[in-house]
Write an enzyme that holds these catalytic residues in place. Sequence first.
Site, short mmCIF file in Angstrom:
data_model
loop_
_atom_site.label_atom_id
_atom_site.label_comp_id
_atom_site.label_asym_id
_atom_site.label_seq_id
_atom_site.Cartn_x
_atom_site.Cartn_y
_atom_site.Cartn_z
N GLU A 54 0.67 -1.26 0.27
CA GLU A 54 -0.09 0.30 0.16
C GLU A 54 0.95 1.00 -0.11
OE1 GLU A 54 1.13 -0.69 4.05
OE2 GLU A 54 -0.50 -2.01 2.97
N ASP A 55 0.39 2.04 -0.49
CA ASP A 55 1.11 3.66 -0.40
C ASP A 55 1.22 4.55 0.12
OD1 ASP A 55 1.68 3.70 -4.08
OD2 ASP A 55 -0.16 4.91 -3.61
N VAL A 56 2.20 5.18 0.77
CA VAL A 56 2.40 5.48 2.29
C VAL A 56 1.00 6.15 2.77
CG1 VAL A 56 3.74 7.47 1.43
CG2 VAL A 56 4.24 6.95 3.68
N ARG A 158 5.51 9.81 -7.28
CA ARG A 158 6.61 9.92 -5.83
C ARG A 158 7.37 8.17 -6.18
NH1 ARG A 158 1.10 8.65 -4.29
NH2 ARG A 158 0.91 7.48 -4.05
#
Length: 161
Positions: A54-56, A158
């Site tokens: 999962e993304d930050v 990112r």
Amino acid sequence: MVGRYNKYSRELPQTPWIVEGERKQSTSVQELLSAILNNTIKAQDLKFSSSGREDVDVRCLGVGRPFVIEFINPRHTLLTQTQVAVLQCAVNESTHLVKLRHLQIVDKKDVKYLKEGEEEKTKTYCALCLSTQGYNTAALDKLNELSEVSVEQKTPLRVLH
């Protein structure tokens, strides 16, 4: 060791987030879990792996994300269920950012099932959409009739590093 974790912070990466030698966040799910566990296991090194990522800036709620930590050259290998339960509680009491559940010791051969689950996982997303210009009821009705939608997305800038 395997288990499931929930991540409650939108500022916590799953693994150490280092870009071009620069650390982007002070800690990670991996570090929060493994630090306390390895205080007891006393392994020379470890490998953290989870079923998916999962993304930050995404929380991981519900039943949690399956993970495995492989301890390399551990000094302590024989733990009772009670000791494992105490370790789980120690992790959960150490932070409000993540919580563990179903922590258990498994054989190395069982780790392959986690990897297989990662490839077969179906993801469910929920989104809240806001519009400053109102909305079209007929268009929303059409969307609500859809039973399954395939989402194609580009890799966010990112994470392109």
